[in-house]
Write a protein that holds these residues in place. Structure first.
Motif, short mmCIF file in Angstrom:
data_model
loop_
_atom_site.label_atom_id
_atom_site.label_comp_id
_atom_site.label_asym_id
_atom_site.label_seq_id
_atom_site.Cartn_x
_atom_site.Cartn_y
_atom_site.Cartn_z
N UNK A 50 0.86 -1.18 0.00
CA UNK A 50 0.00 0.00 0.00
C UNK A 50 0.89 1.23 0.00
N UNK A 51 0.53 2.21 -0.82
CA UNK A 51 1.30 3.44 -0.96
C UNK A 51 0.38 4.63 -0.72
N UNK A 52 0.90 5.63 -0.01
CA UNK A 52 0.11 6.83 0.26
C UNK A 52 0.98 8.05 -0.01
N UNK A 53 0.34 9.10 -0.50
CA UNK A 53 1.02 10.36 -0.79
C UNK A 53 0.23 11.49 -0.18
N UNK A 54 0.93 12.41 0.46
CA UNK A 54 0.28 13.57 1.08
C UNK A 54 -0.35 14.44 0.00
N UNK A 55 -1.35 15.24 0.38
CA UNK A 55 -2.00 16.11 -0.62
C UNK A 55 -1.04 17.03 -1.36
N UNK A 56 0.05 17.47 -0.72
CA UNK A 56 1.01 18.34 -1.39
C UNK A 56 2.09 17.56 -2.15
N UNK A 57 2.06 16.23 -2.04
CA UNK A 57 3.01 15.39 -2.76
C UNK A 57 4.39 15.32 -2.16
N UNK A 58 4.61 15.92 -1.02
CA UNK A 58 5.96 15.95 -0.43
C UNK A 58 6.27 14.77 0.47
N UNK A 59 5.25 14.02 0.89
CA UNK A 59 5.47 12.89 1.79
C UNK A 59 4.86 11.63 1.19
N UNK A 78 8.09 2.48 4.95
CA UNK A 78 9.02 3.51 4.51
C UNK A 78 8.28 4.84 4.45
N UNK A 79 8.89 5.85 5.06
CA UNK A 79 8.38 7.22 5.01
C UNK A 79 9.46 8.04 4.31
N UNK A 80 9.08 8.71 3.22
CA UNK A 80 10.03 9.52 2.45
C UNK A 80 9.50 10.95 2.40
N UNK A 81 10.33 11.90 2.80
CA UNK A 81 9.91 13.30 2.88
C UNK A 81 10.79 14.15 1.99
N UNK A 82 10.16 15.00 1.18
CA UNK A 82 10.87 15.94 0.33
C UNK A 82 10.56 17.35 0.82
N UNK A 83 11.42 17.91 1.68
CA UNK A 83 11.19 19.29 2.12
C UNK A 83 11.27 20.25 0.95
N UNK A 84 10.62 21.39 1.08
CA UNK A 84 10.59 22.38 0.00
C UNK A 84 11.98 22.88 -0.35
N UNK A 85 12.85 22.99 0.64
CA UNK A 85 14.15 23.62 0.39
C UNK A 85 15.32 22.78 0.90
N UNK A 86 15.17 21.46 0.89
CA UNK A 86 16.23 20.61 1.41
C UNK A 86 16.22 19.26 0.71
#
Length: 115
Positions: A50-59, A78-86
């Motif tokens: 199962x895969x889930x993506x946050x509404x803003x697509x960053x998590x 697995x939790x993968x986070x893409x910060x806006x500036x990092x």
């Protein structure tokens, strides 16, 4: 130092039946109930991952019980986070991590990101 027993904090011993969440039941429900309630996109695969993506697509959150690559590394979450500036950062949890603990981690992450 001599401290009287009346001044020491009371030790609380929860009943054993209150600790069921301390071990995994291999159920992803608490995590995906939380994320679904937050409006995340959740997709099941034919392989039962199962895969889930946050509404803003960053998590991204993946529950990977049938992913052989994940199993070889001893993980199921697995939790993968893409910060806006990092740079991207990843947190992984093993098979025996209770879903309630993963849900708590995600709840804190979401609460922190809304500040």
């Amino acid at each position: 130092m001599n401290t009287s027993a009346a001044r020491l904090p009371a030790v609380v011993h929860p009943a054993v039946e209150d600790r069921h969440w301390l071990s995994s039941d291999h159920c992803a429900g608490p995590v995906f109930d939380l994320l679904g309630g937050l409006g995340w996109v959740i997709v099941d695969t034919p392989e039962a991952n199962v895969h889930a993506t946050s509404p803003d697509g960053r998590v991204y959150v993946g529950w990977l019980p049938e992913d052989t690559t994940a199993w070889k590394r001893g993980i199921v979450w697995q939790v993968r986070v893409q910060p806006a500036d990092d740079d991207v950062w990843i947190q992984e949890f093993g098979l025996h991590t209770p879903a309630e603990a993963v849900a708590g981690f995600l709840s804190a992450l979401v609460a922190h990101s809304s500040h």
